[in-house]
Design a protein around this motif. Structure first.
Motif, short mmCIF file in Angstrom:
data_model
loop_
_atom_site.label_atom_id
_atom_site.label_comp_id
_atom_site.label_asym_id
_atom_site.label_seq_id
_atom_site.Cartn_x
_atom_site.Cartn_y
_atom_site.Cartn_z
N TYR A 1 0.85 -1.18 0.00
CA TYR A 1 0.00 0.00 0.00
C TYR A 1 0.89 1.24 0.00
O TYR A 1 1.81 1.36 0.80
CB TYR A 1 -0.92 0.01 1.22
N VAL A 2 0.62 2.16 -0.91
CA VAL A 2 1.39 3.40 -1.00
C VAL A 2 0.45 4.55 -0.74
O VAL A 2 -0.59 4.67 -1.40
CB VAL A 2 2.05 3.55 -2.39
N ASP A 3 0.80 5.43 0.20
CA ASP A 3 -0.02 6.59 0.54
C ASP A 3 0.52 7.78 -0.25
O ASP A 3 1.68 8.15 -0.13
CB ASP A 3 0.05 6.85 2.04
N TYR A 4 -0.31 8.37 -1.07
CA TYR A 4 0.09 9.51 -1.88
C TYR A 4 -0.34 10.80 -1.19
O TYR A 4 -1.41 10.88 -0.61
CB TYR A 4 -0.55 9.44 -3.26
N GLU A 5 0.50 11.79 -1.27
CA GLU A 5 0.20 13.12 -0.75
C GLU A 5 0.26 14.12 -1.88
O GLU A 5 1.08 14.00 -2.79
CB GLU A 5 1.19 13.52 0.34
#
Length: 90
Positions: A83-87
Motif C-alpha cells: 500500500y502506497v499513501d500519496y500526498e
C-alpha cells in the motif's frame, strides 16, 4: 421444354400451402403423443440407472459425520502488493 405459366405457379403455391397446413394439423395431433412416449422412456431409463445407485448407496451408508469446528489458523488473504499513501504536493 416446358414453359412455366401462371396456372402452374398457382398450383405449386396451392400444393405447398396445403402440404404446410396438413403437416401442421398432423403435428398438433401426433407430436404430443410422441413427446409423451419419449419422456416416459427417458424417465424409465433414468429410474433404472438411478435406482441401482440409490440401493447401493443405502446399503453402504451408515453414518454421516460433519465437522463444524473452526480451525485455529485463520485463512491467509492473498497479498497483492504494497500500500502506497500519496500526498498532494503544492
Amino acid at each position: 421444354m416446358q414453359e412455366a405459366n401462371f396456372e402452374s405457379l398457382i398450383k405449386i403455391i396451392f400444393y405447398i400451402l396445403v402440404f404446410f397446413y396438413v403437416f401442421k394439423f398432423l403435428a398438433r395431433l401426433l407430436l404430443p403423443v410422441v413427446v409423451k412416449k419419449v419422456v416416459q422412456k427417458a424417465e424409465q431409463s433414468f429410474q433404472q440407472q438411478y435406482g441401482g445407485f440409490q440401493q447401493q448407496r443405502q446399503s453402504t451408508q451408515d453414518e454421516i459425520i460433519v465437522n463444524t469446528s473452526k480451525s485455529s489458523k485463520p485463512r491467509e488473504t492473498k497479498k497483492v502488493g504494497e500500500y502506497v499513501d500519496y500526498e498532494e504536493i503544492e
